[in-house]
Design a protein around this motif. Structure first.
Motif, short mmCIF file in Angstrom:
data_model
loop_
_atom_site.label_atom_id
_atom_site.label_comp_id
_atom_site.label_asym_id
_atom_site.label_seq_id
_atom_site.Cartn_x
_atom_site.Cartn_y
_atom_site.Cartn_z
N GLY A 32 0.77 -1.24 0.00
CA GLY A 32 0.00 0.00 0.00
C GLY A 32 0.80 1.28 0.00
N TYR A 33 2.12 1.18 -0.11
CA TYR A 33 2.96 2.37 -0.17
C TYR A 33 3.29 2.67 -1.63
N HIS A 34 2.76 3.79 -2.13
CA HIS A 34 3.01 4.19 -3.52
C HIS A 34 3.35 5.68 -3.54
N PRO A 35 4.63 6.04 -3.37
CA PRO A 35 4.98 7.46 -3.28
C PRO A 35 4.53 8.29 -4.47
N ALA A 36 4.49 7.70 -5.66
CA ALA A 36 4.04 8.46 -6.84
C ALA A 36 2.55 8.27 -7.11
N GLY A 37 1.89 7.44 -6.34
CA GLY A 37 0.47 7.17 -6.56
C GLY A 37 0.26 5.80 -7.15
N ILE A 38 -0.94 5.25 -7.01
CA ILE A 38 -1.21 3.92 -7.55
C ILE A 38 -1.25 4.00 -9.07
N PRO A 39 -0.70 3.00 -9.74
CA PRO A 39 -0.55 3.07 -11.20
C PRO A 39 -1.86 3.31 -11.95
N ALA A 63 8.34 10.02 -0.54
CA ALA A 63 8.63 8.80 0.20
C ALA A 63 9.14 9.12 1.60
N VAL A 64 9.94 10.17 1.72
CA VAL A 64 10.47 10.56 3.02
C VAL A 64 9.37 11.13 3.90
N HIS A 65 8.43 11.86 3.29
CA HIS A 65 7.39 12.54 4.06
C HIS A 65 6.36 11.56 4.62
N ASP A 66 5.75 10.75 3.73
CA ASP A 66 4.66 9.90 4.24
C ASP A 66 4.52 8.58 3.48
N LEU A 67 5.52 8.22 2.68
CA LEU A 67 5.55 6.94 1.96
C LEU A 67 4.55 6.83 0.82
N GLY A 68 3.53 7.67 0.83
CA GLY A 68 2.53 7.61 -0.23
C GLY A 68 1.17 8.00 0.29
N GLY A 69 0.22 8.15 -0.64
CA GLY A 69 -1.10 8.64 -0.28
C GLY A 69 -2.07 7.55 0.13
N VAL A 106 -4.68 4.93 -0.22
CA VAL A 106 -5.04 4.06 -1.34
C VAL A 106 -6.55 4.01 -1.56
N PRO A 107 -7.40 3.85 -0.52
CA PRO A 107 -8.85 3.87 -0.79
C PRO A 107 -9.31 5.15 -1.47
N ALA A 108 -8.76 6.29 -1.06
CA ALA A 108 -9.15 7.56 -1.71
C ALA A 108 -8.75 7.55 -3.17
N GLN A 109 -7.60 7.00 -3.48
CA GLN A 109 -7.16 6.95 -4.88
C GLN A 109 -8.03 5.99 -5.69
N LEU A 110 -8.42 4.87 -5.08
CA LEU A 110 -9.33 3.94 -5.77
C LEU A 110 -10.67 4.61 -6.05
N ALA A 111 -11.15 5.39 -5.07
CA ALA A 111 -12.41 6.12 -5.27
C ALA A 111 -12.25 7.14 -6.40
#
Length: 498
Positions: free
Chosen positions: A167-174, A358-364, A366-371
């Motif tokens: 669940g860590y995607h610093p650039a966002g889920i593909p 990645a240093v700040h929070d590892l990524g956003g 994921v449920p919000a991005q799926l929505a």
């Protein structure tokens, strides 16, 4: 706001004849926040907030405070309110008042320390919501649309099916990066998923870009006025503003003279003025930036909220894809609580942003991005519905203002969420203080203008339901009739405390 007003400035002390230092009254007014909310005499409420700033260390020992009259003007109160508040704190030993030396926080001056957080009014209205106050300061949808609820319901199977993904995607889920790349391509701007970076909203996108592209002392061209959240972000990065009129008139000269590291522009449905840059002007701006090698941040957060019957101009990035960095967000078109934004930039810039993220929070989230992926096919429809509602609010708010405050100058706009009102006299900062005590929060123009202008302006949004907008204008009219622009104070000493 650190660019616009300093925390202290020199002045000629009339009684001593010496040059001394005092805190800028506008700067202190901002740090006081919503000091006048609550019950009781205004001087007691003012003393309470000053006491808190002193006790928390936000006003360090030795800090020189503004003179009585200057602070009274900034807060839209009578001088006696400030005098009585200062006297309470003097009796408690928290401040020292001496004839000819002014007023200072008690104690030995401490070494300067970095400011904690922000004092910008736009953020204080989020941090200190006032009970019974109608918020015309921060513009965003007040509830999630039904489509967002449906999107979250639709992602449950996808969430339950996730395997082998921490669940860590610093650039966002593909999948979301691909969907946004396709959306740009449909607008005539070919984009690959590798050119998309998903962020926790547009504000985080600006913060990450400032951290990557700016350094202390770096110059950034901004419009005057502009979105105050961007000003705060660049200020936090230690940058130096180069303010130009809305639309960046004079950009070529500014580039030649100042060699900026970055430029920031809102070319569609500008916040706060509502202006939209014509296509030919966009092309010229992009060409100048590309020739000079100056990256341009194109803030498109409001670009899809053009009112019905108007055709949005092409994206600025379409004229210089390698130079213009686009920032978008779902916060205005869908809901501010859906913290999904993005950056469209050259792949190398996206990679740098992802390493920092990645240093700040590892990524956003994921449920919000799926929505957000679920919303992509219906996003244009949501934007059209939102723009139609905003047009109705715009027309209603202008009618109310023209009816009850006919001396105010309130030009119509063709999109976005805000009106840029000019007061016939006085200044926006002191009037905003008085308006707050009448139960409505507005954003004074000075805080949106790095050039030091727009002091006679207010930013008013038209997002709220029409009955609330009507009530807000009625309260503004009451405040205006009690306002004395020569002193910034109210004629009636018993102005309502909300």
């Amino acid at each position: 706001m650190g660019w616009i007003v300093g925390h202290a400035r020199r002045h000629d002390e009339s009684q001593s004849g010496k040059i001394g230092l005092h805190m800028d009254p506008i700067a202190l007014a901002e740090r006081l926040g919503r000091w006048s909310t609550g019950r009781g005499p205004l001087y007691v409420l003012l003393a309470r907030r000053l006491r808190r700033l002193v006790d928390d260390g936000d006003l360090a020992p030795g800090t020189p405070l503004p003179p009585d009259r200057a602070l009274a003007r900034a807060l839209a109160v009578g001088r006696s309110t400030v005098v009585n508040a200062y006297e309470l704190l003097r009796a408690e030993g928290r401040i020292v008042r001496r004839q000819g030396s002014g007023t200072r926080v008690a104690g030995t001056p401490a070494a300067a320390r970095a400011a904690d957080g922000t004092s910008a009014p736009i953020f204080l209205h989020l941090l200190e919501p006032g009970e019974g106050v109608i918020p015309l300061a921060c513009a965003a949808p007040t509830a999630p649309p039904a489509g967002l609820v449906a999107a979250y319901e639709a992602i449950v199977p996808a969430l339950s099916a996730i395997r082998g993904d921490i669940g860590y995607h610093p650039a966002g889920i593909p999948a979301l990066r691909r969907a946004l790349a396709d959306r740009y391509a449909a607008r005539g701007l070919p984009t690959t998923p590798e050119q998309i970076m998903i962020t926790g909203g547009g504000q985080q996108a600006l913060s990450l870009l400032a951290a990557v592209l700016l350094g202390p002392g770096g110059r950034v061209v901004v419009e005057a006025p502009t979105y105050p959240g961007a000003l705060e972000t660049f200020h936090e990065a230690g940058a130096v503003p180069v303010p130009l009129p809305v639309g960046l008139d004079g950009f070529e000269t500014a580039v030649r003279q100042h060699r900026p590291a970055l430029a920031y522009v809102i070319p569609a449905n500008h916040n706060p003025t509502g202006a939209t840059l014509p296509p030919l002007r966009r092309r010229r701006l992009a060409e100048i930036a590309a020739t000079a090698g100056v990256p341009v941040i194109e803030d498109e957060v409001l670009a899809d909220l053009t009112f019905p019957g108007r055709t949005p101009p092409p994206p600025l990035a379409g004229f210089a894809p390698a130079t213009v960095i686009s920032v978008g967000s779902l916060s205005k078109a869908v809901w501010g609580g859906l913290r999904v934004g993005w950056v469209r930039a050259p792949e190398a810039v996206v990679q740098r942003l992802a390493r920092l993220r990645a240093v700040h929070d590892l990524g956003g989230n994921v449920p919000a991005q799926l929505a957000a992926i679920e919303l992509m096919p219906v996003l244009d429809d949501l934007c059209r519905q939102r723009a139609a509602a905003l047009r109705a609010g715009h027309d209603h708010l202008r009618r109310q203002l023209l009816g009850l405050l006919p001396d105010w100058e309130v030009p119509a706009v063709t999109g976005g969420q805000t009106l840029w009102a000019r007061l016939p006299h006085g200044d926006g900062m002191s009037f905003a203080q008085l308006a707050l005590r009448h139960g409505v929060a507005v954003l004074p123009g000075a805080g949106l203008d790095a050039s030091g202008g727009s002091a006679d302006r207010l930013r008013l949004h038209h997002v709220l339901p029409q009955d609330e907008l009507t009530c807000a204008v009625e309260r503004l009219a009451e405040a205006w009739h009690a306002y004395e622009p020569s002193t910034g104070s109210a004629r009636t000493p018993t102005a309502m405390a909300v």
